[in-house]
Design a protein around this motif. Sequence first.
Motif, PDB file in Angstrom:
ATOM      1  N   ALA A  26      27.427  13.971   4.761  1.00  0.00           N
ATOM      2  CA  ALA A  26      26.921  13.881   6.127  1.00  0.00           C
ATOM      3  C   ALA A  26      27.531  15.005   6.948  1.00  0.00           C
ATOM      4  CB  ALA A  26      27.283  12.531   6.729  1.00  0.00           C
ATOM      5  N   THR A  28      28.707  16.295  10.501  1.00  0.00           N
ATOM      6  CA  THR A  28      29.068  15.777  11.807  1.00  0.00           C
ATOM      7  C   THR A  28      28.398  16.632  12.867  1.00  0.00           C
ATOM      8  OG1 THR A  28      31.204  15.111  10.931  1.00  0.00           O
ATOM      9  CG2 THR A  28      31.005  15.204  13.315  1.00  0.00           C
ATOM     10  N   THR A  75      36.811   9.988   6.611  1.00  0.00           N
ATOM     11  CA  THR A  75      35.402  10.317   6.811  1.00  0.00           C
ATOM     12  C   THR A  75      34.980   9.692   8.130  1.00  0.00           C
ATOM     13  OG1 THR A  75      34.663   8.363   5.594  1.00  0.00           O
ATOM     14  CG2 THR A  75      34.890  10.420   4.356  1.00  0.00           C
ATOM     15  N   TYR A  77      31.776   8.783  11.086  1.00  0.00           N
ATOM     16  CA  TYR A  77      30.376   8.551  11.402  1.00  0.00           C
ATOM     17  C   TYR A  77      30.257   8.471  12.918  1.00  0.00           C
ATOM     18  CZ  TYR A  77      25.844   6.319  11.853  1.00  0.00           C
ATOM     19  OH  TYR A  77      24.555   6.035  12.221  1.00  0.00           O
ATOM     20  N   TYR A  90      35.472   5.605  11.651  1.00  0.00           N
ATOM     21  CA  TYR A  90      36.054   6.401  10.580  1.00  0.00           C
ATOM     22  C   TYR A  90      36.700   5.503   9.529  1.00  0.00           C
ATOM     23  CZ  TYR A  90      40.494   5.723  13.066  1.00  0.00           C
ATOM     24  OH  TYR A  90      41.590   5.174  13.681  1.00  0.00           O
TER      25      TYR A  90
END
Length: 135
Positions: A26, A28, A75, A77, A90
Amino acid sequence: MKGLRLIKIISATAAVLSGFAIAAPAQTPGMALLDGLTPGEWTLKERGSREPGQKVCLGNPELLLQIQHANTACTRYVIENSPRKLRVSYKCGRAGQGVTEIKLESSSLVQINSQGIRNNAPFSVAMEGRRTGSC
């Protein structure tokens, strides 16, 4: 028979393509709120606390997204992304996870709310981040 075979082919193709979609990293999106913050020394202070707060050199404003998981590879989102409000979820593997919301009051003042799990224990913090000088 031809219809059944066609359905199987389409299903198999869809499964393969969805596997690629899941495996793709993904990206960001740009976070306008963080881009608008003034670099320098910032003081992070828990709201309502009489303590002096923690001073950080804010070269990379993404540091504010993981206050409880600093220096941990996580990671992220992005849940909400606007120039005045940023909300990010995260995950940091075994170190835990969290959700952080940052509200911009000015380029040198933000309100930060973060909650999640750190080292198998829940946390919830409400902080103010204020630019206090150069570093």
